[in-house]
Design a protein around this motif. Structure first.
Motif, PDB file in Angstrom:
ATOM      1  N   ARG A   1     -17.175 -13.038  25.965  1.00 17.78           N
ATOM      2  CA  ARG A   1     -16.210 -12.723  24.906  1.00 17.78           C
ATOM      3  C   ARG A   1     -14.781 -13.100  25.297  1.00 17.78           C
ATOM      4  O   ARG A   1     -13.962 -13.423  24.438  1.00 17.78           O
ATOM      5  N   ASP A   2     -14.476 -13.050  26.589  1.00 12.08           N
ATOM      6  CA  ASP A   2     -13.134 -13.441  27.032  1.00 12.08           C
ATOM      7  C   ASP A   2     -12.885 -14.920  26.769  1.00 12.08           C
ATOM      8  O   ASP A   2     -11.781 -15.320  26.378  1.00 12.08           O
ATOM      9  N   ILE A   3     -13.904 -15.744  26.995  1.00 10.51           N
ATOM     10  CA  ILE A   3     -13.757 -17.183  26.739  1.00 10.51           C
ATOM     11  C   ILE A   3     -13.573 -17.435  25.250  1.00 10.51           C
ATOM     12  O   ILE A   3     -12.714 -18.226  24.838  1.00 10.51           O
ATOM     13  N   VAL A   4     -14.355 -16.763  24.427  1.00 15.90           N
ATOM     14  CA  VAL A   4     -14.214 -16.916  22.976  1.00 15.90           C
ATOM     15  C   VAL A   4     -12.806 -16.534  22.533  1.00 15.90           C
ATOM     16  O   VAL A   4     -12.167 -17.246  21.750  1.00 15.90           O
ATOM     17  N   SER A   5     -12.313 -15.417  23.054  1.00  9.08           N
ATOM     18  CA  SER A   5     -10.970 -14.956  22.681  1.00  9.08           C
ATOM     19  C   SER A   5      -9.906 -15.937  23.140  1.00  9.08           C
ATOM     20  O   SER A   5      -8.940 -16.213  22.407  1.00  9.08           O
TER      21      SER A   5
ATOM     22  N   SER B   1      -8.129 -22.054  11.962  1.00 13.01           N
ATOM     23  CA  SER B   1      -8.845 -20.787  11.813  1.00 13.01           C
ATOM     24  C   SER B   1     -10.059 -20.768  12.736  1.00 13.01           C
ATOM     25  O   SER B   1     -10.676 -21.805  12.982  1.00 13.01           O
ATOM     26  N   VAL B   2     -10.408 -19.595  13.223  1.00 13.96           N
ATOM     27  CA  VAL B   2     -11.520 -19.473  14.161  1.00 13.96           C
ATOM     28  C   VAL B   2     -12.504 -18.403  13.701  1.00 13.96           C
ATOM     29  O   VAL B   2     -12.105 -17.294  13.333  1.00 13.96           O
TER      30      VAL B   2
ATOM     31  N   VAL C   1     -12.948 -23.551  12.841  1.00 14.59           N
ATOM     32  CA  VAL C   1     -13.798 -23.856  13.991  1.00 14.59           C
ATOM     33  C   VAL C   1     -14.592 -22.612  14.357  1.00 14.59           C
ATOM     34  O   VAL C   1     -14.034 -21.508  14.427  1.00 14.59           O
ATOM     35  N   LEU C   2     -15.882 -22.785  14.571  1.00 13.87           N
ATOM     36  CA  LEU C   2     -16.739 -21.703  15.054  1.00 13.87           C
ATOM     37  C   LEU C   2     -16.869 -21.836  16.566  1.00 13.87           C
ATOM     38  O   LEU C   2     -17.303 -22.877  17.072  1.00 13.87           O
ATOM     39  N   VAL C   3     -16.476 -20.791  17.296  1.00 11.66           N
ATOM     40  CA  VAL C   3     -16.559 -20.779  18.760  1.00 11.66           C
ATOM     41  C   VAL C   3     -17.691 -19.838  19.164  1.00 11.66           C
ATOM     42  O   VAL C   3     -17.709 -18.679  18.760  1.00 11.66           O
ATOM     43  N   VAL C   4     -18.619 -20.360  19.977  1.00  9.42           N
ATOM     44  CA  VAL C   4     -19.811 -19.592  20.346  1.00  9.42           C
ATOM     45  C   VAL C   4     -19.959 -19.560  21.865  1.00  9.42           C
ATOM     46  O   VAL C   4     -20.109 -20.610  22.509  1.00  9.42           O
TER      47      VAL C   4
ATOM     48  N   ALA D   1     -10.030 -18.998  20.947  1.00  7.76           N
ATOM     49  CA  ALA D   1      -9.526 -18.627  19.620  1.00  7.76           C
ATOM     50  C   ALA D   1      -7.999 -18.603  19.603  1.00  7.76           C
ATOM     51  O   ALA D   1      -7.373 -19.083  18.655  1.00  7.76           O
ATOM     52  N   ARG D   2      -7.409 -18.054  20.653  1.00  6.70           N
ATOM     53  CA  ARG D   2      -5.934 -18.017  20.716  1.00  6.70           C
ATOM     54  C   ARG D   2      -5.350 -19.420  20.752  1.00  6.70           C
ATOM     55  O   ARG D   2      -4.350 -19.721  20.073  1.00  6.70           O
TER      56      ARG D   2
END
Length: 234
Positions: free
Chosen positions: A13-17, A29-30, A6-9, A20-21
């Motif tokens: 950056r905190d939201i992406v992290s 996979s991220v 999955v691509l997270v955009v 991702a977790r």
């Protein structure tokens, strides 16, 4: 099955992290990007099975990136946005999104929606593999190939998103039968249906634009007012 990616955009950056977790904990996979241009670069160079993308971002916003992605890619896309108005949701769906989640999001809902969209996308055509004789559905000038996940309308090839494909497959397999918006949502999204008319309507409109010569005077995908939708049996 290979690990799904999955691509997270999001420019946060905190939201992406955080997302991702959540997905890593589910064995997914991220890949990460922080604006629309980075997202386009990643999709052009890496295998991506699903995209989760924010709307408001610098350089290139999420909806503009989505429009470019839809030119040649039908991966499922979940739009993540702080805007909750119906008009914003409809706009995202109109541009090719498969799903829409409003911030602040419920982590369990996000995971469930990611998994549901991945399941639809990655299992398309699996039934056709076990019964090749029924891999092509033909209704009048419409031809849906389950093996290649392609649709031909009156000799013209059309590219559908994963959700659009499943809706059309359902209606073509049951040509002549009318499905309510709730039935379509439950069968395609595999979730309980609540206030889903606008969501289904937008996807139906998109399918019409891709398969009908004149979407305003459809030959195939008909609305039965007050009841639902059907593919005209021919």
């Amino acid at each position: 099955m290979d690990k799904q990616t999955v691509l997270v955009v999001d420019d946060d950056r905190d939201i992406v992290s955080a997302i991702a977790r959540l997905l890593n904990d589910e064995g997914i996979s991220v890949l990460k990007a922080y604006d629309g241009l980075e997202a386009l670069d990643v999709i052009a160079t890496r295998q991506v099975d699903l995209l989760v993308i924010d709307v408001m971002m610098p350089r290139l916003d999420g909806l503009s990136a989505l429009m470019r992605i839809r030119q040649n890619n039908n991966i499922p896309v979940i739009v993540l946005s702080a805007k909750s108005e119906d008009t914003d949701k409809i706009l995202g769906l109109s541009m090719g999104a498969d799903d829409y989640i409003t911030k602040p999001y419920n982590p369990l809902e996000l995971i469930a929606r990611v998994k549901a969209n991945l399941r639809r996308y990655l299992t398309l055509g699996s039934a056709a593999a076990s019964s090749p004789a029924k891999s092509v559905i033909t209704v009048g000038g419409l031809e849906l190939d389950k093996e290649t996940k392609s649709i031909t309308a009156d000799g013209r090839k059309s590219t559908l998103t994963a959700t659009e494909y499943k809706i059309l497959e359902l209606l073509m397999e049951n040509a002549g039968r009318v499905f309510s918006a709730e039935e379509i949502y439950q069968r395609v999204w595999r979730e309980d249906a609540y206030a889903v008319e606008n969501t289904v309507m937008v996807h139906i409109r998109h399918i019409r634009e891709k398969i009908e010569i004149d979407p305003k005077e459809p030959r195939y995908l008909k609305v039965v007012w007050g009841v639902g939708y059907k593919i005209e049996k021919r």
